[in-house]
Scaffold this motif. Structure first.
Motif, PDB file in Angstrom:
ATOM      1  N   GLU A  81     -45.729 -61.784  73.129  1.00 25.47           N
ATOM      2  CA  GLU A  81     -46.533 -61.053  72.131  1.00 25.47           C
ATOM      3  C   GLU A  81     -45.703 -60.759  70.872  1.00 25.47           C
ATOM      4  N   TYR A  82     -44.375 -60.587  71.047  1.00 27.49           N
ATOM      5  CA  TYR A  82     -43.500 -60.425  69.871  1.00 27.49           C
ATOM      6  C   TYR A  82     -43.499 -61.714  69.044  1.00 27.49           C
ATOM      7  N   LEU A  83     -43.328 -62.843  69.722  1.00 30.10           N
ATOM      8  CA  LEU A  83     -43.278 -64.122  69.009  1.00 30.10           C
ATOM      9  C   LEU A  83     -44.568 -64.363  68.236  1.00 30.10           C
ATOM     10  N   THR A 139     -46.627 -62.027  66.980  1.00 28.92           N
ATOM     11  CA  THR A 139     -46.678 -61.136  65.806  1.00 28.92           C
ATOM     12  C   THR A 139     -45.678 -61.585  64.745  1.00 28.92           C
ATOM     13  N   ARG A 140     -44.518 -62.028  65.197  1.00 28.85           N
ATOM     14  CA  ARG A 140     -43.492 -62.499  64.255  1.00 28.85           C
ATOM     15  C   ARG A 140     -43.993 -63.719  63.491  1.00 28.85           C
ATOM     16  N   ALA A 141     -44.709 -64.607  64.162  1.00 28.58           N
ATOM     17  CA  ALA A 141     -45.262 -65.799  63.499  1.00 28.58           C
ATOM     18  C   ALA A 141     -46.274 -65.366  62.437  1.00 28.58           C
ATOM     19  N   ASP A 181     -22.509 -49.000  66.229  1.00 27.63           N
ATOM     20  CA  ASP A 181     -21.220 -49.468  65.695  1.00 27.63           C
ATOM     21  C   ASP A 181     -20.766 -50.664  66.518  1.00 27.63           C
ATOM     22  N   SER A 182     -21.466 -51.775  66.320  1.00 22.61           N
ATOM     23  CA  SER A 182     -21.311 -52.952  67.177  1.00 22.61           C
ATOM     24  C   SER A 182     -19.932 -53.591  67.100  1.00 22.61           C
ATOM     25  N   TRP A 183     -19.219 -53.360  65.987  1.00 24.60           N
ATOM     26  CA  TRP A 183     -17.911 -54.013  65.817  1.00 24.60           C
ATOM     27  C   TRP A 183     -16.755 -53.016  65.837  1.00 24.60           C
ATOM     28  N   MET A 206     -31.983 -51.766  74.802  1.00 27.15           N
ATOM     29  CA  MET A 206     -31.707 -52.164  73.427  1.00 27.15           C
ATOM     30  C   MET A 206     -32.358 -53.524  73.159  1.00 27.15           C
ATOM     31  N   ARG A 207     -32.953 -53.682  71.979  1.00 30.09           N
ATOM     32  CA  ARG A 207     -33.718 -54.872  71.589  1.00 30.09           C
ATOM     33  C   ARG A 207     -34.930 -55.110  72.494  1.00 30.09           C
ATOM     34  N   GLN A 208     -35.514 -53.998  72.992  1.00 27.04           N
ATOM     35  CA  GLN A 208     -36.634 -54.162  73.921  1.00 27.04           C
ATOM     36  C   GLN A 208     -37.843 -54.843  73.280  1.00 27.04           C
ATOM     37  N   SER A 245     -36.727 -52.628  63.353  1.00 26.18           N
ATOM     38  CA  SER A 245     -36.173 -52.884  62.036  1.00 26.18           C
ATOM     39  C   SER A 245     -34.867 -53.617  62.273  1.00 26.18           C
ATOM     40  N   ASP A 246     -33.947 -53.535  61.348  1.00 25.28           N
ATOM     41  CA  ASP A 246     -32.619 -54.104  61.574  1.00 25.28           C
ATOM     42  C   ASP A 246     -31.595 -53.246  60.847  1.00 25.28           C
ATOM     43  N   ILE A 247     -30.356 -53.245  61.342  1.00 26.38           N
ATOM     44  CA  ILE A 247     -29.334 -52.434  60.672  1.00 26.38           C
ATOM     45  C   ILE A 247     -29.064 -52.933  59.241  1.00 26.38           C
ATOM     46  N   GLY A 302     -38.622 -57.943  71.178  1.00 27.58           N
ATOM     47  CA  GLY A 302     -37.878 -59.113  70.728  1.00 27.58           C
ATOM     48  C   GLY A 302     -38.381 -60.403  71.339  1.00 27.58           C
ATOM     49  N   ARG A 303     -37.554 -61.431  71.115  1.00 24.73           N
ATOM     50  CA  ARG A 303     -38.025 -62.803  71.371  1.00 24.73           C
ATOM     51  C   ARG A 303     -38.288 -63.158  72.825  1.00 24.73           C
ATOM     52  N   TYR A 304     -37.890 -62.296  73.787  1.00 24.96           N
ATOM     53  CA  TYR A 304     -38.206 -62.608  75.198  1.00 24.96           C
ATOM     54  C   TYR A 304     -39.668 -62.296  75.497  1.00 24.96           C
TER      55      TYR A 304
HETATM   56  O1  CP3 Z   1     -33.497 -52.408  69.739  1.00 29.50           O
HETATM   57  C1  CP3 Z   1     -34.565 -52.685  69.173  1.00 29.50           C
HETATM   58  O2  CP3 Z   1     -35.540 -53.166  69.777  1.00 29.50           O
HETATM   59  C2  CP3 Z   1     -34.762 -52.272  67.714  1.00 29.50           C
HETATM   60  C3  CP3 Z   1     -34.640 -53.311  66.731  1.00 29.50           C
HETATM   61  C4  CP3 Z   1     -33.262 -53.820  66.385  1.00 29.50           C
HETATM   62  C5  CP3 Z   1     -33.026 -55.158  65.960  1.00 29.50           C
HETATM   63  N1  CP3 Z   1     -31.725 -55.250  65.570  1.00 29.50           N
HETATM   64  C6  CP3 Z   1     -34.032 -56.209  65.904  1.00 29.50           C
HETATM   65  C7  CP3 Z   1     -33.599 -57.614  65.753  1.00 29.50           C
HETATM   66  C8  CP3 Z   1     -32.042 -53.145  66.306  1.00 29.50           C
HETATM   67  C9  CP3 Z   1     -31.701 -51.710  66.692  1.00 29.50           C
HETATM   68  C10 CP3 Z   1     -31.083 -54.065  65.783  1.00 29.50           C
HETATM   69  C11 CP3 Z   1     -29.689 -53.696  65.507  1.00 29.50           C
HETATM   70  C12 CP3 Z   1     -28.752 -54.711  65.029  1.00 29.50           C
HETATM   71  N2  CP3 Z   1     -28.978 -55.746  64.166  1.00 29.50           N
HETATM   72  C13 CP3 Z   1     -27.371 -54.713  65.337  1.00 29.50           C
HETATM   73  C14 CP3 Z   1     -26.662 -53.688  66.198  1.00 29.50           C
HETATM   74  C15 CP3 Z   1     -26.856 -53.930  67.636  1.00 29.50           C
HETATM   75  C16 CP3 Z   1     -26.173 -55.184  68.151  1.00 29.50           C
HETATM   76  O3  CP3 Z   1     -26.920 -56.124  68.467  1.00 29.50           O
HETATM   77  O4  CP3 Z   1     -24.947 -55.194  68.237  1.00 29.50           O
HETATM   78  C17 CP3 Z   1     -26.782 -55.808  64.675  1.00 29.50           C
HETATM   79  C18 CP3 Z   1     -25.336 -56.214  64.735  1.00 29.50           C
HETATM   80  C19 CP3 Z   1     -27.818 -56.446  63.921  1.00 29.50           C
HETATM   81  C20 CP3 Z   1     -27.696 -57.611  62.998  1.00 29.50           C
HETATM   82  C21 CP3 Z   1     -28.495 -58.752  63.476  1.00 29.50           C
HETATM   83  N3  CP3 Z   1     -29.873 -58.782  63.496  1.00 29.50           N
HETATM   84  C22 CP3 Z   1     -28.018 -59.982  63.968  1.00 29.50           C
HETATM   85  C23 CP3 Z   1     -26.553 -60.362  64.123  1.00 29.50           C
HETATM   86  C24 CP3 Z   1     -29.156 -60.749  64.273  1.00 29.50           C
HETATM   87  C25 CP3 Z   1     -29.177 -62.179  64.745  1.00 29.50           C
HETATM   88  C26 CP3 Z   1     -28.835 -62.274  66.205  1.00 29.50           C
HETATM   89  C27 CP3 Z   1     -30.028 -62.627  67.010  1.00 29.50           C
HETATM   90  O5  CP3 Z   1     -30.209 -62.047  68.082  1.00 29.50           O
HETATM   91  O6  CP3 Z   1     -30.761 -63.548  66.581  1.00 29.50           O
HETATM   92  C28 CP3 Z   1     -30.304 -59.966  64.017  1.00 29.50           C
HETATM   93  C29 CP3 Z   1     -31.709 -60.373  64.201  1.00 29.50           C
HETATM   94  C30 CP3 Z   1     -32.595 -59.465  65.004  1.00 29.50           C
HETATM   95  N4  CP3 Z   1     -32.633 -58.105  64.919  1.00 29.50           N
HETATM   96  C31 CP3 Z   1     -33.583 -59.885  65.937  1.00 29.50           C
HETATM   97  C32 CP3 Z   1     -34.214 -58.728  66.396  1.00 29.50           C
HETATM   98  C33 CP3 Z   1     -35.379 -58.637  67.355  1.00 29.50           C
HETATM   99  C34 CP3 Z   1     -33.932 -61.325  66.257  1.00 29.50           C
HETATM  100  C35 CP3 Z   1     -34.723 -61.836  65.098  1.00 29.50           C
HETATM  101  C36 CP3 Z   1     -35.815 -62.809  65.432  1.00 29.50           C
HETATM  102  O7  CP3 Z   1     -36.933 -62.384  65.760  1.00 29.50           O
HETATM  103  O8  CP3 Z   1     -35.526 -64.007  65.290  1.00 29.50           O
END
Ligand code: CP3
Length: 340
Positions: free
Chosen positions: A27-29, A31-33, A200-202, A18-20, A68-70, A22-24
């Motif tokens: 190359e993501y950082l 593209t995000r920039a 359903d994170s919560w 999950m979140r594979q 994307s994001d939820i 992302g910021r770790y």
């Molecule tokens: O899994 C994946 O790689 C797919 C992409 C994805 C993201 N968010 C990218 C993201 C998925 C499936 C999510 C789901 C998501 N988003 C959830 C459910 C899963 C969980 O984590 O419980 C929730 C609650 C969110 C809402 C959300 N989005 C929050 C609370 C935050 C901030 C927290 C944080 O880590 O900074 C985000 C931002 C977010 N969504 C990032 C990513 C890669 C970080 C944003 C960045 O690049 O700064």
């Protein structure tokens, strides 16, 4: 990944995290920039598809997940949304008399559907024919939490109070979300998603009676709505924090597979969940980030408990941004080498 979800066991479990994307990952950082903001990244199909593919190229995961994001769902329903740098999401006031207008909703989410098409195209042209594509949505309860509390919270008190004290109004909101989320996931499938996951994170903040009403019941309806048109598309549910209620969720919702959070003991899951459902999980993201000796031990515990049935290796929650990519590489090598 797809054959595991059909119930066929393999010697090496499919792996994705999950979140594979992302910021770790550097190359993501980069593209995000280029995109500007996080939301711009989500709504720019070319770049969102690019970051989805980055961890596939680097690690060869068995599944990709739409980037994307939820929270794009509340956004498409007309609620303001911003991601303040390092502060997480902030939403505007919940619109009065919020309605689900399918045409407008899908128009706003058009970039997401285009991203899915581009990911599929990328997977095929880059030779990742075996890599499944997962679409996703937040579940009604978790989206309602953000829509009512309007930001992250420890306990989502405002949402829980609304659910208890203003039940009719809250029911209307949940029903609207069931409709919107069902339509959203069906569209994702039509554009190329091969699996869908419902986050359903919560779920874990609710007592049992409320858990049935706001987690199990709405999720069941979404699964049924998808199955009417797409009976063979696997649905993965992730009711984080559900504890012993994971079993009711697995038995009642009709999901194909269930995402297990970090707190669930693998031996309990083996006994109480695996008889009913395919499981996915559940390494602690910080154990992975630390690279401590505990890491491979915990991985082996998960595998030895789950290996007699088809299962998907994953984390119990999203990967932490402090994770060295090298630890992910070691994790995958360990799982694939040990089980050849
Ligand atoms: O899994 C994946 O790689 C797919 C992409 C994805 C993201 N968010 C990218 C993201 C998925 C499936 C999510 C789901 C998501 N988003 C959830 C459910 C899963 C969980 O984590 O419980 C929730 C609650 C969110 C809402 C959300 N989005 C929050 C609370 C935050 C901030 C927290 C944080 O880590 O900074 C985000 C931002 C977010 N969504 C990032 C990513 C890669 C970080 C944003 C960045 O690049 O700064």
């Amino acid at each position: 990944m797809l054959s595991t979800l059909k119930g066929i066991k393999s010697d090496i479990p499919p792996i994705w995290l999950m979140r594979q994307a992302g910021r770790y990952l550097p190359e993501y950082l980069a593209t995000r920039a280029k995109a500007g903001s996080f939301l711009d990244l989500c709504y720019t199909p070319e770049l969102a598809a690019e970051v989805t593919l980055q961890p596939i190229r680097r690690f060869g995961f068995d599944a990709s997940i739409l980037f994307s994001d939820i929270l794009v769902v509340p956004h498409a329903l007309g609620q303001d949304l911003t991601f303040a740098e390092n502060h997480g999401p902030v939403l505007g006031p919940l619109p009065e008399n919020i309605v689900f207008d399918a045409t407008n909703f899908h128009k706003k989410l058009g970039p997401v559907y285009e991203t899915i098409e581009r990911i599929q195209e990328g997977l095929q042209t880059e030779g990742f024919h075996q890599t499944a594509l997962i679409g996703f949505s937040g579940a009604p309860w978790t989206l309602a939490c953000y829509m009512v509390d309007r930001k992250g919270s420890k306990d989502f008190a405002a949402t829980r109070m609304m659910a208890l004290k203003n039940r009719d109004k809250f029911t209307i909101l949940i029903d609207l979300l069931v409709e919107a989320i069902s339509a959203y996931l069906i569209k994702q499938i039509q554009h190329g998603a091969e699996i869908v996951q419902i986050f359903d994170s919560w779920a874990g903040v609710l007592p049992p009676s409320e858990f049935f009403k706001w987690v199990i019941e709405p999720t069941t309806r979404i699964v049924q709505n998808i199955r009417v048109s797409y009976p063979h598309i696997p649905v993965i549910g992730f009711p984080k924090g559900a504890g012993v209620l994971y079993q009711d969720y697995a038995k009642s919702t009709g999901v194909t597979a269930i995402g297990i959070d970090t707190q669930m003991p693998p031996a309990w899951v083996r006994e109480h969940l695996q008889p009913f459902v395919i499981v996915q999980g559940n390494l602690d993201p910080f154990t992975l980030a630390s690279g401590a000796p505990q890491l491979l031990k915990d991985v082996d515990t998960i595998i030895s408990n789950f290996k007699d049935k088809p299962f998907i290796f994953n984390l119990g929650h999203g990967i932490d941004k402090s994770t060295p990519p090298d630890h992910v590489e070691r994790l995958i090598a360990h799982i694939r080498r040990n089980h050849l």
